[in-house]
Design a protein around this motif. Structure first.
Motif, PDB file in Angstrom:
ATOM      1  N   ARG A 130      -5.645   1.281   5.902  1.00  0.00           N
ATOM      2  CA  ARG A 130      -6.753   1.982   5.247  1.00  0.00           C
ATOM      3  C   ARG A 130      -7.085   1.356   3.893  1.00  0.00           C
ATOM      4  NH1 ARG A 130      -3.430   6.701   6.900  1.00  0.00           N
ATOM      5  NH2 ARG A 130      -4.261   7.411   8.916  1.00  0.00           N
ATOM      6  N   ARG A 131      -6.059   0.907   3.205  1.00  0.00           N
ATOM      7  CA  ARG A 131      -6.272   0.371   1.863  1.00  0.00           C
ATOM      8  C   ARG A 131      -6.763  -1.075   1.885  1.00  0.00           C
ATOM      9  NH1 ARG A 131      -3.698   2.935  -3.118  1.00  0.00           N
ATOM     10  NH2 ARG A 131      -5.869   2.457  -3.583  1.00  0.00           N
ATOM     11  N   PHE A 132      -6.564  -1.766   3.025  1.00  0.00           N
ATOM     12  CA  PHE A 132      -7.074  -3.133   3.118  1.00  0.00           C
ATOM     13  C   PHE A 132      -8.568  -3.169   2.807  1.00  0.00           C
ATOM     14  CE2 PHE A 132      -3.738  -4.405   6.570  1.00  0.00           C
ATOM     15  CZ  PHE A 132      -2.742  -4.344   5.612  1.00  0.00           C
ATOM     16  N   GLN A 133      -9.260  -2.103   3.187  1.00  0.00           N
ATOM     17  CA  GLN A 133     -10.711  -2.068   3.029  1.00  0.00           C
ATOM     18  C   GLN A 133     -11.138  -1.972   1.565  1.00  0.00           C
ATOM     19  OE1 GLN A 133     -12.440   0.841   5.838  1.00  0.00           O
ATOM     20  NE2 GLN A 133     -10.424   0.900   6.810  1.00  0.00           N
ATOM     21  N   GLU A 134     -10.198  -1.691   0.684  1.00  0.00           N
ATOM     22  CA  GLU A 134     -10.517  -1.570  -0.736  1.00  0.00           C
ATOM     23  C   GLU A 134     -10.400  -2.887  -1.484  1.00  0.00           C
ATOM     24  OE1 GLU A 134      -8.509   1.750  -2.655  1.00  0.00           O
ATOM     25  OE2 GLU A 134      -8.057   2.585  -0.676  1.00  0.00           O
ATOM     26  N   THR A 135      -9.897  -3.908  -0.816  1.00  0.00           N
ATOM     27  CA  THR A 135      -9.721  -5.199  -1.487  1.00  0.00           C
ATOM     28  C   THR A 135     -11.027  -5.977  -1.468  1.00  0.00           C
ATOM     29  OG1 THR A 135      -8.929  -6.222   0.569  1.00  0.00           O
ATOM     30  CG2 THR A 135      -7.279  -5.315  -0.918  1.00  0.00           C
ATOM     31  N   LYS A 136     -11.083  -6.994  -2.313  1.00  0.00           N
ATOM     32  CA  LYS A 136     -12.274  -7.832  -2.407  1.00  0.00           C
ATOM     33  C   LYS A 136     -12.456  -8.569  -1.098  1.00  0.00           C
ATOM     34  CE  LYS A 136     -15.315  -9.908  -5.354  1.00  0.00           C
ATOM     35  NZ  LYS A 136     -16.076 -10.694  -4.390  1.00  0.00           N
ATOM     36  N   SER A 142      -9.028  -6.595  -6.402  1.00  0.00           N
ATOM     37  CA  SER A 142      -7.769  -6.852  -5.696  1.00  0.00           C
ATOM     38  C   SER A 142      -8.041  -7.731  -4.494  1.00  0.00           C
ATOM     39  CB  SER A 142      -7.134  -5.537  -5.214  1.00  0.00           C
ATOM     40  OG  SER A 142      -6.835  -4.689  -6.282  1.00  0.00           O
ATOM     41  N   TYR A 143      -7.109  -8.640  -4.219  1.00  0.00           N
ATOM     42  CA  TYR A 143      -7.183  -9.503  -3.047  1.00  0.00           C
ATOM     43  C   TYR A 143      -5.920  -9.265  -2.228  1.00  0.00           C
ATOM     44  CZ  TYR A 143     -10.734 -11.919  -5.840  1.00  0.00           C
ATOM     45  OH  TYR A 143     -11.828 -12.219  -6.608  1.00  0.00           O
ATOM     46  N   LEU A 144      -6.045  -9.381  -0.922  1.00  0.00           N
ATOM     47  CA  LEU A 144      -4.922  -9.092  -0.030  1.00  0.00           C
ATOM     48  C   LEU A 144      -4.206 -10.361   0.384  1.00  0.00           C
ATOM     49  CD1 LEU A 144      -3.428  -6.900   1.683  1.00  0.00           C
ATOM     50  CD2 LEU A 144      -5.033  -7.445   3.534  1.00  0.00           C
ATOM     51  N   CYS A 167       2.207  -3.867  -0.308  1.00  0.00           N
ATOM     52  CA  CYS A 167       2.157  -3.378  -1.690  1.00  0.00           C
ATOM     53  C   CYS A 167       0.752  -2.908  -2.052  1.00  0.00           C
ATOM     54  CB  CYS A 167       2.603  -4.485  -2.658  1.00  0.00           C
ATOM     55  SG  CYS A 167       4.317  -5.008  -2.459  1.00  0.00           S
ATOM     56  N   THR A 168       0.036  -2.347  -1.092  1.00  0.00           N
ATOM     57  CA  THR A 168      -1.357  -1.957  -1.337  1.00  0.00           C
ATOM     58  C   THR A 168      -1.487  -0.826  -2.352  1.00  0.00           C
ATOM     59  OG1 THR A 168      -1.296  -0.451   0.574  1.00  0.00           O
ATOM     60  CG2 THR A 168      -2.101  -2.696   0.950  1.00  0.00           C
ATOM     61  N   GLN A 169      -0.384  -0.127  -2.637  1.00  0.00           N
ATOM     62  CA  GLN A 169      -0.454   0.918  -3.672  1.00  0.00           C
ATOM     63  C   GLN A 169      -0.849   0.322  -5.026  1.00  0.00           C
ATOM     64  OE1 GLN A 169       2.139   0.298  -1.691  1.00  0.00           O
ATOM     65  NE2 GLN A 169       2.991   2.171  -0.817  1.00  0.00           N
ATOM     66  N   MET A 170      -0.567  -0.970  -5.208  1.00  0.00           N
ATOM     67  CA  MET A 170      -0.867  -1.613  -6.487  1.00  0.00           C
ATOM     68  C   MET A 170      -2.357  -1.852  -6.689  1.00  0.00           C
ATOM     69  SD  MET A 170       1.974  -1.592  -7.867  1.00  0.00           S
ATOM     70  CE  MET A 170       3.599  -1.135  -7.240  1.00  0.00           C
ATOM     71  N   ILE A 171      -3.167  -1.587  -5.669  1.00  0.00           N
ATOM     72  CA  ILE A 171      -4.618  -1.634  -5.840  1.00  0.00           C
ATOM     73  C   ILE A 171      -5.036  -0.632  -6.903  1.00  0.00           C
ATOM     74  CG2 ILE A 171      -6.822  -1.173  -4.688  1.00  0.00           C
ATOM     75  CD1 ILE A 171      -5.549  -2.179  -2.096  1.00  0.00           C
ATOM     76  N   ASP A 172      -4.326   0.496  -6.964  1.00  0.00           N
ATOM     77  CA  ASP A 172      -4.628   1.521  -7.974  1.00  0.00           C
ATOM     78  C   ASP A 172      -4.451   0.963  -9.383  1.00  0.00           C
ATOM     79  OD1 ASP A 172      -5.098   3.374  -5.962  1.00  0.00           O
ATOM     80  OD2 ASP A 172      -3.014   4.069  -5.954  1.00  0.00           O
ATOM     81  N   VAL A 173      -3.425   0.141  -9.570  1.00  0.00           N
ATOM     82  CA  VAL A 173      -3.177  -0.435 -10.893  1.00  0.00           C
ATOM     83  C   VAL A 173      -4.291  -1.419 -11.241  1.00  0.00           C
ATOM     84  CG1 VAL A 173      -1.534  -1.694 -12.327  1.00  0.00           C
ATOM     85  CG2 VAL A 173      -0.697  -0.162 -10.543  1.00  0.00           C
ATOM     86  N   ALA A 174      -4.694  -2.239 -10.266  1.00  0.00           N
ATOM     87  CA  ALA A 174      -5.800  -3.171 -10.507  1.00  0.00           C
ATOM     88  C   ALA A 174      -7.064  -2.415 -10.892  1.00  0.00           C
ATOM     89  CB  ALA A 174      -6.044  -4.016  -9.258  1.00  0.00           C
TER      90      ALA A 174
END
Length: 313
Positions: free
Chosen positions: A208-214, A138-140, A124-131
């Protein structure tokens, strides 16, 4: 100060129940923390009576400071009569999740808590955009093994940086040197989800989006080596998210599964002994002072430290 975490699981048996249990541990670890779990309906091909029953039971689960909000097909951005592909399915629920969190974050609420972050499932990494829209970290949540995470990240590196066609690994005798593993990985052991063109794109997009989390230190019970527990059973990652994929996967007969389990259960089996040791280590890990328990404490501390830093800023 009352704090609020939003948890967004992937609605499947291997992801939703573990995240629900995590939410219980989190509120038990901090008296001022409340959690809202926003459940996105599973895709049609993944819906089973048992999963539907579990999701329905969440609304009646007695637990202080944990709230469950189950979205419906009608909450999707597109028509609920059409089924988008896997990557765009979660994407179609972003407006509904945003609206739900906005209500939680309404200053007019008498029980308002400070929104401090999102915990998003690996699917559900698309929800990083909402955070990001709410300006919170965001945390994974990654319920698969540390070894699989390492392989997923390495595959993303091979494709994006080395420009390597991982499809060449199919039916290959090559061996991969994966930084996260203690020994080389035979190409024939790479999960088929990473060798199928359609599903590889899904794996890579999430990696790719994992790298955007805290950033958080990985907690794998400090047993990345897996204690040599790989057993030669030919499964090609026939997980819940491959249920609808049209791939050529080798089927395992019930007789073969029974025979191999029988081998594991022999009293003098070396694998059986290692399984027992891992079970003991895992039990210690979740106890007070264990590595898993310590990681949970660090996570809660990280969330509260964010609030302190924001206040100082």
């Amino acid at each position: 100060m009352k704090l609020e975490l939003v948890l967004i699981p992937s609605a499947s048996h291997g992801h939703l129940p573990p995240l629900v249990e995590l939410s219980k541990l989190l509120v038990d670890g901090h008296d001022d923390l409340s959690i809202t779990v926003i459940v996105i309906p599973p895709r049609q091909e993944l819906r089973t009576p048992s999963l539907s029953s579990y999701i329905s039971s969440l609304s009646t689960m007695p637990r202080d400071r944990i709230r469950f909000i189950v979205l419906s097909d009608a909450d999707r951005l597109n028509s609920p009569n059409t089924e988008p592909d896997f990557r765009s399915y979660s994407e179609s629920y972003k407006p509904a999740v945003k609206a739900t969190v906005a209500k939680l974050n309404d200053p007019a609420r008498p029980d308002l808590s400070k929104l401090v972050g999102f915990v998003v499932d690996m699917f559900c990494t698309q929800m990083i955009d909402v955070a990001n829209e709410f300006n919170v970290p965001s945390y994974l949540f990654y319920p698969s093994s540390a070894a699989f995470l390492g392989l997923q990240v390495h595959m993303q590196y091979l494709c994006d940086v080395e420009k390597y066609d991982v499809g060449e690994l199919r039916d290959s005798d090559a061996e991969l040197e994966v930084p996260f593993l203690t020994r080389s990985l035979p190409a024939k052991c790479v999960p088929s989800v990473m060798l199928n063109k359609e599903w590889l794109s899904v794996v890579l997009s999430h990696a790719r989006r994992f790298q955007e989390t805290k950033e958080q230190q990985l907690n794998g019970f400090q047993m990345v080596e897996e204690m040599g527990l790989a057993v030669e059973i030919r499964n090609h990652f026939q997980g819940e998210y491959m249920a609808a994929a049209e791939t050529n996967r080798e089927l395992i007969t019930a007789e073969e599964i029974e025979r191999r389990i029988g081998c594991l259960m022999k009293q003098d089996s070396d694998v059986r002994d290692r399984v027992k040791k891992m079970s003991e280590k895992s039990h210690v890990a979740v106890m007070d002072g264990g590595s898993s328990h310590h990681a949970l404490v660090r996570f809660i501390q990280d969330v509260t430290d964010n609030i302190s830093s924001e206040s100082c800023g």
